[in-house]
Design an enzyme around this catalytic site. Structure first.
Site, PDB file in Angstrom:
ATOM      1  N   MET A 105       0.836  -1.210   0.000  1.00 29.08           N
ATOM      2  CA  MET A 105       0.000   0.000   0.000  1.00 29.08           C
ATOM      3  C   MET A 105       0.865   1.251   0.000  1.00 29.08           C
ATOM      4  O   MET A 105       1.849   1.353   0.746  1.00 29.08           O
ATOM      5  CB  MET A 105      -0.917   0.008   1.225  1.00 29.08           C
ATOM      6  CG  MET A 105      -2.026  -1.036   1.165  1.00 29.08           C
ATOM      7  SD  MET A 105      -3.131  -0.838  -0.244  1.00 29.08           S
ATOM      8  CE  MET A 105      -3.901   0.730   0.149  1.00 29.08           C
ATOM      9  N   GLN A 131      -4.464  -6.959  -7.089  1.00 31.61           N
ATOM     10  CA  GLN A 131      -4.867  -7.512  -5.799  1.00 31.61           C
ATOM     11  C   GLN A 131      -6.128  -6.813  -5.312  1.00 31.61           C
ATOM     12  O   GLN A 131      -6.189  -5.579  -5.257  1.00 31.61           O
ATOM     13  CB  GLN A 131      -3.790  -7.384  -4.730  1.00 31.61           C
ATOM     14  CG  GLN A 131      -4.216  -8.157  -3.467  1.00 31.61           C
ATOM     15  CD  GLN A 131      -3.280  -8.041  -2.301  1.00 31.61           C
ATOM     16  OE1 GLN A 131      -3.102  -6.953  -1.766  1.00 31.61           O
ATOM     17  NE2 GLN A 131      -2.675  -9.158  -1.892  1.00 31.61           N
ATOM     18  N   CYS A 140      -3.817  -8.973   5.133  1.00 30.02           N
ATOM     19  CA  CYS A 140      -3.586  -7.666   5.752  1.00 30.02           C
ATOM     20  C   CYS A 140      -4.289  -7.596   7.107  1.00 30.02           C
ATOM     21  O   CYS A 140      -5.496  -7.849   7.194  1.00 30.02           O
ATOM     22  CB  CYS A 140      -4.097  -6.550   4.844  1.00 30.02           C
ATOM     23  SG  CYS A 140      -3.829  -4.898   5.544  1.00 30.02           S
ATOM     24  N   LYS A 159      -3.471 -14.585  -1.371  1.00 31.88           N
ATOM     25  CA  LYS A 159      -2.332 -14.299  -0.501  1.00 31.88           C
ATOM     26  C   LYS A 159      -2.844 -14.339   0.930  1.00 31.88           C
ATOM     27  O   LYS A 159      -3.783 -13.614   1.282  1.00 31.88           O
ATOM     28  CB  LYS A 159      -1.712 -12.940  -0.807  1.00 31.88           C
ATOM     29  CG  LYS A 159      -0.426 -12.658  -0.024  1.00 31.88           C
ATOM     30  CD  LYS A 159       0.227 -11.352  -0.479  1.00 31.88           C
ATOM     31  CE  LYS A 159       1.607 -11.185   0.157  1.00 31.88           C
ATOM     32  NZ  LYS A 159       1.543 -10.935   1.605  1.00 31.88           N
ATOM     33  N   GLY A 186       7.926 -13.228   3.211  1.00 29.49           N
ATOM     34  CA  GLY A 186       8.250 -12.890   4.583  1.00 29.49           C
ATOM     35  C   GLY A 186       9.702 -13.131   4.928  1.00 29.49           C
ATOM     36  O   GLY A 186      10.155 -14.273   4.937  1.00 29.49           O
TER      37      GLY A 186
END
EC number: 1.3.1.91
Length: 332
Positions: free
Chosen positions: A18, A69, A99, A138, A211
């Site tokens: 974002m 997305q 998120c 995701k 990650g």
């Protein structure tokens, strides 16, 4: 039949971030990583349906392959947004189930959907039926007290049965209360073993890991057993690392291109944007980390940061920033 992106196109992907992975950022990343799959920032399905589509969905053709997305939890809205995204030319539509921000939770989407696998499956099924592009997910390993690998795998199985054949797994769980989004990227421990176990037990699924993959060696090592890696902030803050990853994964016999050469390849795009009235500051904010750790890197950032807000700033500003690094390299 489940639609999937071509396998090589998922080996290296750049995470949706974002306020960062806008169209200017993605054009720059495409120069750095010609073989990577790029992702937009998350866009809520309702915004796609009712908002300014050129602003939200517009992209440059050089970005392909590029994925949209989506955020949301209403199957009908997500299906409509998927159809719109496909009509705009996106190569993939990805559903955000990872998120953890308060704002996202308030809208009942993002990571909180890990608690509702049947709803996620309904969303995926309607999205897949709405357009022929691949629909992917995701997600996290879980949320809050979810500490059971079996629960995670059942989530994956439920969603896969609805038509999702590719999962990007952020190898941490998320805490929905008490941690900020930044803390949720750092505090919950990484569990790469869960992601690798999933691939062993579900070999027909395409499994990508996300990650903590900050180095070229870390990223390449994951490809021994998984289908791909997704790189996030490491690619943004130190973008040359993304170029090195692309070379290592797709063209190891070729020497990496110099940073200055890569930046100068962006000149036609910068000048085209300026010709359309787009201020150079909207582009240069994505370029600040290119010379991270290099002689003159700090001065390069200073030149761009101080000069970009000027209304008359153009390509000459970037040449001045490059000149600083070249002088420092000569001195070294």
């Amino acid at each position: 039949m489940i639609a999937l992106p071509p396998a090589p196109a998922t080996r290296l992907t750049v995470a949706p971030m974002m306020d960062w992975t806008d169209r200017h950022c993605r054009v720059f990343h495409r120069l750095l990583a010609p073989n990577a799959r790029l992702y937009t920032e998350m866009v809520h399905a309702q915004a796609v349906i009712h908002g300014d589509r050129e602003r939200l969905l517009g992209f440059d053709p050089v970005e392909h392959p590029v994925a949209l997305q989506l955020g949301g939890s209403d199957p009908a809205h997500l299906a409509q947004a998927t159809r719109i995204g496909a009509d705009w030319g996106y190569d993939e539509v990805n559903l955000n189930v990872g998120c953890p921000s308060d704002r996202v939770q308030a809208g009942r989407f993002g990571a909180c959907l890990m608690k509702e696998p049947s709803l996620v499956a309904d969303c995926v099924a309607t999205m897949a039926a709405a357009a022929s592009v691949p629909v992917t997910v995701k997600c996290r390993l879980g949320v809050d007290e979810m500490e059971d690998y079996g629960v995670f795998r059942r989530f994956i199985d439920t969603v896969a049965s609805a038509g999702c054949g590719l999962f990007v797994v952020h190898a941490r769980k998320a805490w929905l209360q008490g941690l900020s989004p930044k803390e949720n990227r750092e505090i919950p421990p990484l569990r790469y073993d869960w992601v690798h176990q999933l691939k062993r037990e579900r070999p027909d699924l395409r499994v990508l890991i996300n990650g903590g993959l900050a180095t070229v060696e870390d990223a390449v090592a994951q490809l021994a057993t998984l289908d791909g890696v997704m790189i996030g902030r490491a690619a943004y803050h130190e973008p040359y690392r993304l170029h090195l990853m692309d070379r290592a994964m797709f063209a190891p016999e070729q020497a990496p291109r110099p940073r200055a050469e890569l930046l100068r390849a962006l000149r036609p795009y910068v000048e085209d944007c300026r010709g359309r009235g787009i201020a150079v500051k909207h582009l240069t904010r994505h370029l600040l980390g290119l010379f991270h750790g290099q002689p003159g890197g700090r001065a390069y950032r200073q030149v761009l940061s101080e000069g970009a807000p000027r209304a008359d700033a153009g390509w000459d500003l970037l040449e001045r920033a490059l000149a600083v690094t070249e002088r420092r390299e000569d001195a070294a």
